[in-house]
Scaffold this active site. Structure first.
Site, PDB file in Angstrom:
ATOM      1  N   TYR A  19       0.840  -1.202   0.000  1.00 47.52           N
ATOM      2  CA  TYR A  19       0.000   0.000   0.000  1.00 47.52           C
ATOM      3  C   TYR A  19       0.876   1.253   0.000  1.00 47.52           C
ATOM      4  O   TYR A  19       0.678   2.186  -0.780  1.00 47.52           O
ATOM      5  CB  TYR A  19      -0.909  -0.007   1.224  1.00 47.52           C
ATOM      6  CG  TYR A  19      -1.974   1.067   1.222  1.00 47.52           C
ATOM      7  CD1 TYR A  19      -3.208   0.835   0.625  1.00 47.52           C
ATOM      8  CD2 TYR A  19      -1.755   2.299   1.822  1.00 47.52           C
ATOM      9  CE1 TYR A  19      -4.193   1.809   0.623  1.00 47.52           C
ATOM     10  CE2 TYR A  19      -2.721   3.285   1.815  1.00 47.52           C
ATOM     11  CZ  TYR A  19      -3.945   3.030   1.217  1.00 47.52           C
ATOM     12  OH  TYR A  19      -4.910   4.002   1.203  1.00 47.52           O
TER      13      TYR A  19
ATOM     14  N   LYS B 214       1.359   4.294  -2.847  1.00 50.77           N
ATOM     15  CA  LYS B 214       1.092   5.702  -2.558  1.00 50.77           C
ATOM     16  C   LYS B 214       2.347   6.563  -2.736  1.00 50.77           C
ATOM     17  O   LYS B 214       2.246   7.732  -3.122  1.00 50.77           O
ATOM     18  CB  LYS B 214       0.519   5.845  -1.144  1.00 50.77           C
ATOM     19  CG  LYS B 214      -0.871   5.230  -0.998  1.00 50.77           C
ATOM     20  CD  LYS B 214      -1.853   5.750  -2.035  1.00 50.77           C
ATOM     21  CE  LYS B 214      -3.264   5.238  -1.808  1.00 50.77           C
ATOM     22  NZ  LYS B 214      -4.222   5.766  -2.821  1.00 50.77           N
TER      23      LYS B 214
END
Length: 284
Positions: free
Chosen positions: A152, A156
């Site tokens: 994740y 990002k």
């Protein structure tokens, strides 16, 4: 850091605009869909899950897996055929962490199973270029810090780098496309089941999806923003690219040295036109 406030009157310019929102069936995406419709915009919502928004002449749902480029291309085609144009894109689609780097799984024969790259596919393949207008990218505060869900966090960090680089590319190319990136902190969404409860038990406060939706809408309509990175935390908005990130790099680099981007500009200026496309970024 530069904190700013978003007033209702700052968003009235969205009336009549045509906006594509990926991941528009829940969470921040759904909040943004509802906000834009209330402001008089026409909205195309793209998601793998059917939308709960009441059908209306100003709303179009297109089932889309943003990790598949052909489906993204079909989304933009459908939006233009239905509304005639696209003014803004909110690349919001995202999923929760999937990869298990510390608990690797194996097949029956003992061979390792490759960790899931689904998060990277969804978050880094979900941007399609406009002919002109505004693109808002959904990053995360996890792209600004070490975070123990690395798939994740990597995605990002990638969104942040993509937004910063693409904004510079649009400036250099002279194209009328504005690229800005949101980096919200913990937000009440359905990426993790019962997330608001977990956040509360962890003695923290999750902001509402609407707080982030207002920031996304503001970046769509604010014509002065290009390459901005906006941190959103409990409804507070702070621009950090020009105030923090760029100055930090300048301090590290030193005033006597050119930036990597400037060096690349010089290289391309020396390169024969036919070979310019072959000049790629390299590790240095």
């Amino acid at each position: 850091m530069v904190e700013f406030f978003i007033k209702d009157e700052d968003l009235v310019g969205l009336k009549g605009k045509v906006v594509i929102i990926t991941g528009g069936s829940s969470g921040i995406g759904l909040a943004t869909v509802n906000l834009l419709l209330s402001l008089g915009a026409s909205v195309v919502s793209a998601d793998v899950t059917e939308s709960a928004v009441t059908p209306a002449s100003s709303f179009l749902f297109v089932r889309t897996n943003v990790a598949v480029f052909k489906e993204l291309a079909a989304l933009f085609k459908a939006a233009k055929e239905h509304f005639g144009r696209v003014d803004c894109v909110f690349a919001n689609a995202g999923i929760s962490p999937r990869a298990k780097y510390l608990a690797l799984e194996t097949y029956a024969n003992g061979d390792l199973i490759e960790p899931s790259t689904e998060v990277l596919d969804v978050m880094l393949k979900s941007v399609q270029q406009l002919e002109g207008g505004s693109v808002v990218l959904m990053g995360s505060s996890t792209g600004l810090q070490p975070f123990r869900a690395p798939d994740y966090s990597t995605a990002k960090h990638g969104v942040l780098g993509f937004g910063r680089g693409y904004a510079r590319l649009m400036e250099v190319a002279g194209l009328p496309i504005r690229i800005n990136t949101l980096m919200p902190s913990w937000t009440a969404t359905n990426l993790i089941q019962d997330l608001p409860t977990f956040i509360s038990d962890a003695k923290h406060q999750a902001q509402s999806g609407m707080a982030v939706a207002r920031a996304a809408s503001y970046l769509m309509v604010d014509g002065s923003g290009q390459g901005d990175v906006v941190y959103v935390d409990v409804g507070k908005y702070t621009e950090i690219e020009k105030a923090v990130l760029a100055p930090a790099y300048e301090t590290i680099k030193g005033a006597e040295h050119p930036s990597d981007d400037e060096i690349l500009r010089r290289i391309r200026a020396l390169t024969p036109p036919a070979a310019k496309e072959n000049v790629k970024d390299r590790s240095i």
